[in-house]
Design a protein around this motif. Structure first.
Motif, PDB file in Angstrom:
ATOM      1  N   MET A   1       0.850  -1.188   0.000  1.00 37.68           N
ATOM      2  CA  MET A   1       0.000   0.000   0.000  1.00 37.68           C
ATOM      3  C   MET A   1       0.884   1.235   0.000  1.00 37.68           C
ATOM      4  N   PRO A   2       0.632   2.217  -0.888  1.00 35.80           N
ATOM      5  CA  PRO A   2       1.471   3.402  -0.952  1.00 35.80           C
ATOM      6  C   PRO A   2       1.342   4.250   0.298  1.00 35.80           C
ATOM      7  N   SER A   3       2.431   4.914   0.640  1.00 32.33           N
ATOM      8  CA  SER A   3       2.399   5.804   1.795  1.00 32.33           C
ATOM      9  C   SER A   3       1.694   7.102   1.422  1.00 32.33           C
ATOM     10  N   PRO A   4       0.907   7.678   2.328  1.00 29.58           N
ATOM     11  CA  PRO A   4       0.243   8.940   2.031  1.00 29.58           C
ATOM     12  C   PRO A   4       1.242  10.078   1.962  1.00 29.58           C
ATOM     13  N   LEU A  92      -9.102   1.206   7.375  1.00 34.19           N
ATOM     14  CA  LEU A  92     -10.540   0.957   7.427  1.00 34.19           C
ATOM     15  C   LEU A  92     -11.108   1.156   6.027  1.00 34.19           C
ATOM     16  N   ASP A  93     -11.556   0.075   5.422  1.00 41.09           N
ATOM     17  CA  ASP A  93     -12.119   0.139   4.077  1.00 41.09           C
ATOM     18  C   ASP A  93     -13.522   0.733   4.109  1.00 41.09           C
ATOM     19  N   ASP A  94     -13.865   1.465   3.031  1.00 41.48           N
ATOM     20  CA  ASP A  94     -15.186   2.087   2.958  1.00 41.48           C
ATOM     21  C   ASP A  94     -16.305   1.056   3.064  1.00 41.48           C
ATOM     22  N   ARG A 296      -6.302   9.671   4.179  1.00 42.99           N
ATOM     23  CA  ARG A 296      -7.213   9.068   3.213  1.00 42.99           C
ATOM     24  C   ARG A 296      -6.417   8.456   2.066  1.00 42.99           C
ATOM     25  N   PHE A 297      -6.662   7.178   1.810  1.00 36.52           N
ATOM     26  CA  PHE A 297      -6.127   6.513   0.635  1.00 36.52           C
ATOM     27  C   PHE A 297      -7.223   6.501  -0.424  1.00 36.52           C
ATOM     28  N   GLY A 298      -7.165   7.441  -1.346  1.00 38.11           N
ATOM     29  CA  GLY A 298      -8.221   7.554  -2.353  1.00 38.11           C
ATOM     30  C   GLY A 298      -8.372   6.336  -3.229  1.00 38.11           C
ATOM     31  N   PRO A 299      -7.320   5.890  -3.926  1.00 43.68           N
ATOM     32  CA  PRO A 299      -7.468   4.742  -4.827  1.00 43.68           C
ATOM     33  C   PRO A 299      -7.878   3.456  -4.117  1.00 43.68           C
ATOM     34  N   GLU A 300      -7.506   3.330  -2.831  1.00 42.38           N
ATOM     35  CA  GLU A 300      -7.867   2.123  -2.074  1.00 42.38           C
ATOM     36  C   GLU A 300      -9.204   2.270  -1.366  1.00 42.38           C
ATOM     37  N   HIS A 301      -9.805   3.457  -1.438  1.00 37.81           N
ATOM     38  CA  HIS A 301     -11.098   3.710  -0.803  1.00 37.81           C
ATOM     39  C   HIS A 301     -11.069   3.292   0.667  1.00 37.81           C
TER      40      HIS A 301
END
Length: 329
Positions: A1-4, A92-94, A296-301
């Motif tokens: 997972m990319p770092s913010p 925490l996933d959407d 917030r991780f946008g692409p990972e929602h």
């Protein structure tokens, strides 16, 4: 997972308040309740260590005619502290958020998960640093019969004719006689406290009090210390997927009698200090708060949560503590 990226990350005061609430509820942990906290600006540095003996000599003498009174001084030693930043995160996933129904709150659940694990980690570090043999200048071991005082033994508290109050008072005087400071805190393992609070000598002394029940405050007054702490945190030593192995973090059969300064001072001793890197985390990381970060991780929602601590629990004066091992059978 990319770092913010830095713009994604922020301190969330609301979630930090949630963390505070759980910390205040979790009074079973003692790591930040025994020794004073020293805020420091840098991760590494030095602190002054004053020689004990120089302050206790009687160097006063007469002034000769036309001369000067005797002169005295002392050498100050610089000791090191070194702090590592530590932390833990969770996402925490959407979809989990959308499927959550009251009273389940997925954000609060994440904060509680992270906070509890930080508390466990901090308590284990404190136990390893302070609540064991081989740390303090004096160690004593309980035995079930015929204790050999010359071998550092005492009669275990669950045996007839044992005297826990007298034993602790004896070592308060011993520490005071060699350091000038009376131990003011007593940390008891859970088994040790259970036996002490039901000990016939303790019960006999308090039977005419209002409730006739041995509380920690009452026992502190009987022994002559400011505070009795009974840590009750537990730890699962098994990795995920293996049968749980849950037990007390703090040795349940141990006891630590120690002097702790009420607040840090450059010229006052203390059994230990907690050096807290406020230059990194500010005043947030203390005895009652763990700052919570979120992004917030946008692409990972997904939302990302993190807690961080940066401190070192440091032994300062080993001669100000006495550890009692195997207090009960």
């Amino acid at each position: 997972m990319p770092s913010p990226t830095p713009s994604d990350v922020r301190h969330d005061p609301l979630l930090s308040n949630v963390s505070v609430a759980y910390l205040q509820e979790t009074t079973a942990f003692a790591a930040h309740r025994v020794f004073p906290r020293v805020p420091v600006a840098m991760s590494q540095g030095k602190y002054w260590h004053y020689p004990r003996g120089h302050f206790m000599r009687d160097d006063v003498g007469p002034r000769p005619l036309g001369g000067r009174v005797p002169q005295t001084s002392f050498a100050v030693e610089k000791l090191d502290y070194s702090i590592e930043e530590e932390g833990l995160s969770s996402t925490l996933d959407d979809r989990e958020r959308a499927n959550a129904t009251p009273p389940y709150d997925p954000e609060r659940a994440r904060v509680r998960l992270l906070t509890q694990k930080i508390l466990i980690h901090r308590e284990r570090a404190w136990a390893s640093a302070f609540f064991r043999t081989g740390v303090w200048s004096t160690d004593r071991t309980g035995v079930s019969t015929n204790p050999d005082v010359n071998a550092g033994q005492f009669l275990q508290f669950d045996q007839s004719n044992s005297d826990p109050i007298g034993l602790f008072q004896q070592y308060i005087d011993r520490v005071a006689s060699s350091t000038g400071f009376e131990p003011n805190r007593l940390v008891l393992g859970r088994d040790t406290w259970r036996v002490i609070r039901n000990h016939e000598d303790v019960i006999d002394r308090i039977k005419h009090t209002q409730r006739g029940v041995a509380t920690r405050d009452i026992f502190a007054a009987l022994v002559g210390v400011d505070e009795v702490l009974v840590p009750g945190g537990v730890y699962n030593a098994s990795p995920e997927g293996v049968t749980d192995n849950i037990d007390w973090i703090i040795n349940p059969k141990g006891a630590l009698l120690v002097y702790a300064a009420s607040e840090p001072s450059i010229d006052a001793p203390s059994g230990g200090y907690t050096f807290s890197w406020t230059g990194l985390l500010g005043e947030g990381e203390d005895a009652v708060e763990v700052p919570v970060m979120r992004a917030r991780f946008g692409p990972e929602h997904s939302d990302w949560f993190e807690v961080r601590i940066a401190h070192q629990q440091k032994l300062v004066a080993a001669d100000l503590g006495v550890f009692f091992d195997d207090c009960v059978a």
